[in-house]
Scaffold this active site. Sequence first.
Site, PDB file in Angstrom:
ATOM      1  N   ARG A 102       2.142 -19.164  -3.547  1.00 30.87           N
ATOM      2  CA  ARG A 102       1.018 -19.809  -4.082  1.00 30.87           C
ATOM      3  C   ARG A 102       1.005 -21.069  -3.119  1.00 30.87           C
ATOM      4  O   ARG A 102       1.794 -22.064  -2.946  1.00 30.87           O
ATOM      5  CB  ARG A 102       1.516 -20.311  -5.498  1.00 30.87           C
ATOM      6  CG  ARG A 102       0.525 -21.264  -6.287  1.00 30.87           C
ATOM      7  CD  ARG A 102       1.020 -21.871  -7.602  1.00 30.87           C
ATOM      8  NE  ARG A 102       0.389 -22.574  -8.454  1.00 30.87           N
ATOM      9  CZ  ARG A 102      -0.437 -21.931  -9.275  1.00 30.87           C
ATOM     10  NH1 ARG A 102      -0.549 -20.704  -9.504  1.00 30.87           N
ATOM     11  NH2 ARG A 102      -1.196 -22.788 -10.024  1.00 30.87           N
ATOM     12  N   HIS A 129      -7.713 -16.318  -6.882  1.00 33.62           N
ATOM     13  CA  HIS A 129      -6.578 -16.237  -7.713  1.00 33.62           C
ATOM     14  C   HIS A 129      -6.456 -14.954  -8.453  1.00 33.62           C
ATOM     15  O   HIS A 129      -6.814 -14.793  -9.926  1.00 33.62           O
ATOM     16  CB  HIS A 129      -6.676 -17.354  -9.072  1.00 33.62           C
ATOM     17  CG  HIS A 129      -5.464 -17.851  -9.671  1.00 33.62           C
ATOM     18  ND1 HIS A 129      -4.222 -17.083  -9.471  1.00 33.62           N
ATOM     19  CD2 HIS A 129      -5.421 -18.738 -10.616  1.00 33.62           C
ATOM     20  CE1 HIS A 129      -3.502 -17.660 -10.315  1.00 33.62           C
ATOM     21  NE2 HIS A 129      -3.866 -18.571 -11.122  1.00 33.62           N
ATOM     22  N   GLN A 132      -4.508 -14.342 -12.052  1.00 36.76           N
ATOM     23  CA  GLN A 132      -5.131 -14.824 -13.357  1.00 36.76           C
ATOM     24  C   GLN A 132      -6.197 -13.729 -13.770  1.00 36.76           C
ATOM     25  O   GLN A 132      -6.392 -13.598 -15.020  1.00 36.76           O
ATOM     26  CB  GLN A 132      -5.763 -15.932 -12.902  1.00 36.76           C
ATOM     27  CG  GLN A 132      -6.633 -16.633 -14.063  1.00 36.76           C
ATOM     28  CD  GLN A 132      -5.584 -17.202 -15.544  1.00 36.76           C
ATOM     29  OE1 GLN A 132      -4.457 -17.772 -15.257  1.00 36.76           O
ATOM     30  NE2 GLN A 132      -5.932 -16.637 -16.479  1.00 36.76           N
ATOM     31  N   ASP A 223     -12.884 -23.730 -15.834  1.00 41.39           N
ATOM     32  CA  ASP A 223     -11.788 -24.199 -15.470  1.00 41.39           C
ATOM     33  C   ASP A 223     -11.915 -25.571 -15.073  1.00 41.39           C
ATOM     34  O   ASP A 223     -13.105 -26.309 -15.330  1.00 41.39           O
ATOM     35  CB  ASP A 223     -11.449 -23.535 -13.893  1.00 41.39           C
ATOM     36  CG  ASP A 223     -10.337 -23.620 -13.132  1.00 41.39           C
ATOM     37  OD1 ASP A 223      -9.611 -24.366 -13.553  1.00 41.39           O
ATOM     38  OD2 ASP A 223     -10.146 -23.320 -12.016  1.00 41.39           O
ATOM     39  N   CYS A 263      -8.446 -20.587 -17.508  1.00 39.82           N
ATOM     40  CA  CYS A 263      -7.235 -20.387 -16.859  1.00 39.82           C
ATOM     41  C   CYS A 263      -6.099 -21.293 -17.255  1.00 39.82           C
ATOM     42  O   CYS A 263      -4.917 -21.137 -16.902  1.00 39.82           O
ATOM     43  CB  CYS A 263      -7.711 -20.206 -15.628  1.00 39.82           C
ATOM     44  SG  CYS A 263      -8.305 -21.294 -14.772  1.00 39.82           S
ATOM     45  N   ARG A 291      -0.784 -13.393 -18.912  1.00 41.54           N
ATOM     46  CA  ARG A 291      -0.216 -13.463 -17.615  1.00 41.54           C
ATOM     47  C   ARG A 291       0.882 -12.608 -17.351  1.00 41.54           C
ATOM     48  O   ARG A 291       1.118 -11.797 -16.000  1.00 41.54           O
ATOM     49  CB  ARG A 291      -0.200 -14.934 -17.109  1.00 41.54           C
ATOM     50  CG  ARG A 291      -1.465 -15.960 -17.029  1.00 41.54           C
ATOM     51  CD  ARG A 291      -2.323 -15.534 -15.918  1.00 41.54           C
ATOM     52  NE  ARG A 291      -1.604 -15.440 -14.673  1.00 41.54           N
ATOM     53  CZ  ARG A 291      -1.356 -16.478 -13.843  1.00 41.54           C
ATOM     54  NH1 ARG A 291      -1.795 -17.608 -14.276  1.00 41.54           N
ATOM     55  NH2 ARG A 291      -0.734 -16.338 -12.777  1.00 41.54           N
TER      56      ARG A 291
END
Length: 306
Positions: A102, A129, A132, A223, A263, A291
């Site tokens: 990440r 991402h 996700q 988001d 998210c 997730r």
Amino acid sequence: MAALLGRDLLSLADISPTELQELLQLATQLKSQQLKLQCNKVLGLLFSKASTRTRVSFTVAMYQLGGQVIDLNPNVTQVSRGEPLQDTARVLERYLDILAIRTFAQQDLETFAHYAKIPVINALTDAEHPCQVLADLLTIQETFNSLAGLTLTYVGDGNNMANSLMLGCALVGMNVRIATPSGYEPDSKIVEQARAIANNKTEVLVTHDPELAAKGSAVLYTDVWASMGQEAEADNRMPIFQPYQISEQLLSLAQPEAIVLHCLPAHRGEEITEAVIEGSQSRVWEQAENRLHAQKALLASILGAE
């Protein structure tokens, strides 16, 4: 899922439509406990950005598979002191079975993947991402039973989420509409990549009109308006992004059975209202749970769990 054995996942474009569908099917089987897999392997988490859901879900997923996890915080490794990425990659490959990274720059992730002989997973970069979106698609599929032909509308910043949603929707045969303020559009190269995957069979639309994008949609998605690393811009972005809030009014333009996704973390009262995120059409908490199941399927597939 032998097709994913030993492979990297740096972008959703790295997998085929069939492989993505099989991943979602495996995630469903693991979640329902129809299938139980074991994998005595070691996962490393090299996270340069803050994380709640990604860190915890990867950790729990690996433990539930019977494996181990090492948290490689850059602040307590030589990465923070300037050790070259290629050196770190070639050392970690000798200790670990798989590595989730990440970080900020997609290029850093690709450098790790180039030099490390073990599989590398994109656990978030500024560009994408993908993990996700695996959970997002699983959540949508659980709600509507199938994905093909549905329309997902994303409103807000044309960030890594917008990029990965375009690719993911194109791969599963969904229409995707991205509504952003002028100057905040998603990566144009990824827009074209998604359109190439869609191959004129589904829509990949980028617009500045959130109401047009939301009309008749099955999924509304948003988001935060300022992603990690953009905190200094947050105040300046607020008035620009205000028309792109998922409110009850915007939700009313979507299909009556539409669901809302985020998210997380969410800034209630900014990109989404309290009433919407806590409302009956929100699937945000199911999405967060997924997730775990989506990433467990990904780990099991790449590592060859049995």
